[in-house]
Design a protein around this motif. Structure first.
Motif, short mmCIF file in Angstrom:
data_model
loop_
_atom_site.label_atom_id
_atom_site.label_comp_id
_atom_site.label_asym_id
_atom_site.label_seq_id
_atom_site.Cartn_x
_atom_site.Cartn_y
_atom_site.Cartn_z
N LEU A 1 176.23 -112.25 -27.30
CA LEU A 1 175.34 -111.28 -26.75
C LEU A 1 175.91 -110.15 -25.98
O LEU A 1 175.65 -108.98 -26.13
CB LEU A 1 174.23 -112.22 -25.81
N ALA A 2 176.99 -110.36 -25.46
CA ALA A 2 177.51 -109.34 -24.63
C ALA A 2 178.15 -108.36 -25.56
O ALA A 2 177.91 -107.23 -25.54
CB ALA A 2 178.81 -109.96 -23.91
N CYS B 1 186.80 -111.13 -17.55
CA CYS B 1 185.79 -112.18 -17.52
C CYS B 1 186.37 -113.13 -18.60
O CYS B 1 187.00 -112.84 -19.28
CB CYS B 1 184.58 -111.38 -17.84
N CYS B 2 185.32 -114.10 -18.94
CA CYS B 2 185.59 -115.12 -20.03
C CYS B 2 184.21 -115.44 -20.22
O CYS B 2 183.47 -115.71 -19.22
CB CYS B 2 186.67 -116.20 -19.65
N THR B 3 184.21 -116.39 -21.29
CA THR B 3 183.18 -117.27 -21.49
C THR B 3 183.66 -118.62 -22.01
O THR B 3 184.92 -118.69 -22.23
CB THR B 3 182.09 -116.89 -22.77
N MET C 1 173.21 -112.19 -17.62
CA MET C 1 173.22 -111.55 -19.23
C MET C 1 172.60 -110.20 -19.26
O MET C 1 173.23 -109.25 -19.92
CB MET C 1 172.56 -112.44 -20.22
N ALA C 2 171.45 -109.90 -18.51
CA ALA C 2 170.76 -108.67 -18.60
C ALA C 2 171.99 -107.81 -17.93
O ALA C 2 171.86 -106.49 -18.23
CB ALA C 2 169.46 -108.77 -17.92
N GLU C 3 172.33 -108.11 -16.79
CA GLU C 3 173.23 -107.26 -16.03
C GLU C 3 174.56 -106.88 -16.90
O GLU C 3 174.92 -105.70 -16.81
CB GLU C 3 173.68 -107.84 -14.75
N THR C 4 174.97 -107.82 -17.71
CA THR C 4 176.10 -107.60 -18.54
C THR C 4 175.72 -106.48 -19.53
O THR C 4 176.48 -105.69 -19.97
CB THR C 4 176.69 -108.86 -19.34
N VAL D 1 184.82 -107.02 -18.11
CA VAL D 1 184.18 -107.40 -19.11
C VAL D 1 184.93 -106.86 -20.42
O VAL D 1 185.09 -107.28 -21.52
CB VAL D 1 182.60 -106.93 -19.41
N GLU D 2 185.28 -105.57 -20.58
CA GLU D 2 185.86 -104.94 -21.63
C GLU D 2 187.24 -105.43 -22.04
O GLU D 2 187.66 -105.73 -23.05
CB GLU D 2 186.04 -103.54 -21.41
#
Length: 343
Positions: A74-75, A156-158, A94-97, A327-328
């Motif tokens: 989704l990101a 970041c990570c998932t 998730m919305a913030e991302t 995030v990038e």
């Protein structure tokens, strides 16, 4: 807006019901169908897309979502879409991302109370204290964190790419230890797959922490031959009892490619329904722990969000700039072949 189940609505949504009729009872379809029709029409009018996490209920996941997947998927879609409006069918982080990656777009979340136990377990102040206690060590924040926490992080990570991120940042910085926040169990499960030392934080997912190793043993006893797939937010003891550990995307991929005769997904309850739609030959054993935050997102809420433009998610530009860098940095990490968590 007229939300009657008319013959026209029935015809318009018949193909969608044909897709989900194994997991949505026929008696419920007349309730869902008018909302699905109205949402899909409004999306076209407003140049909007719906991003739906794998934990959404099937009528959202399969009938109104434009993009579906885990947090990493989704990101990436949030960054690529050229839609004017993004509706996040998921939780607030998730919305913030999505907003961080698409600052020029309007990002909406249908319920502003859709939070996350992991995101609320740590603050930016906590991260700054960790950095003072461990000077020079990079901070890896799970995407299940606020924009403010991401802004204090290096990357970041998932659950899909956690091992790769840990090893990439450690190699880049020339360090043997990293800080990984906030999910303690994810960090411990990653630590078992790498030589990098991981400093953890005691945050837990309120869904996954409820599963126990004894639960898995009892499920196996009651369902001989069952394959157990567990999310890495579960405890290491649960992971040890499972046949496979992976992100929601990895679990979906496992079922799609290996077609186990009988399977249990040790994660949020709606995940099994969503995967079952495309796996009619697989029997799903459903140990059911619901996420109260994810379940705040409903079809009426999505429709209201599109109609009224609420609730709009904003992020302070300075925080967004720093969080975007983290995030990038994650999105640039290439997956390795060895990672079990993302297999």
């Amino acid at each position: 807006m007229d939300l009657a189940y008319t013959p026209e609505v029935a015809t318009e949504t018949a193909a969608l019901f044909g897709r989900v009729n194994r997991v949505i009872p026929e008696i419920e379809w007349p309730i869902f169908a008018p909302y699905i029709s109205a949402i899909n029409r409004l999306k076209r009018e407003k140049q909007a897309v719906v991003l739906a996490h794998n934990y959404m209920t099937p009528e959202i996941f399969h009938c109104v979502a434009d993009f579906v997947g885990d947090s990493l998927q989704l990101a990436r879609e949030a960054a690529k879409t050229d839609a004017r409006v993004i509706v996040q069918a998921g939780v607030r982080f998730m919305a913030e991302t999505a907003k961080i990656l698409s600052p020029q777009k309007t990002v909406l979340i249908p319920d502003e109370q859709a939070g996350c136990s992991l995101a609320s377990s740590i603050t930016a102040q906590d991260v700054r204290a960790l950095k003072r206690a461990h000077p020079g060590l990079p901070v890896i924040s799970y995407v299940n964190t606020s924009a403010e926490v991401k802004a204090e992080s290096d990357i970041c990570c998932t659950s899909s790419n956690a091992v790769d991120v840990v090893e990439a940042i450690a190699a880049e910085r020339g360090v043997k230890s990293v800080i990984m926040i906030p999910d303690e169990y994810l960090a411990l499960n990653v630590a078992a797959q790498t030589r990098v030392n991981i400093i953890t934080w005691k945050g837990h997912c309120e869904v996954h922490e409820r599963f126990s190793a004894q639960d898995i043993r009892e499920l196996r006893a009651a369902n001989p031959g069952m394959v157990v797939l567990a999310h890495p937010e579960c405890s290491p003891e649960v992971i040890a009892e499972a046949d496979f550990a992976g992100s929601t995307a990895a679990m979906s991929g496992y079922v799609a490619t290996r077609r186990p005769a009988r399977v249990a997904l040790i994660t949020e309850c709606s995940m099994s329904d969503n995967v079952a739609v495309d796996s009619p030959d697989v029997e799903f054993i459903r140990p059911c722990n619901l996420c109260p935050h994810m379940k705040r997102i409903t079809l009426p809420g999505i429709l209201r969000s599109l109609e009224t433009g609420t609730v709009e998610v904003t992020v302070d530009p300075l925080i967004a700039m720093r969080a975007r860098a983290a995030v990038e940095a994650m999105l640039k990490v290439r997956p390795s072949a060895k990672q079990r968590v993302a297999a």
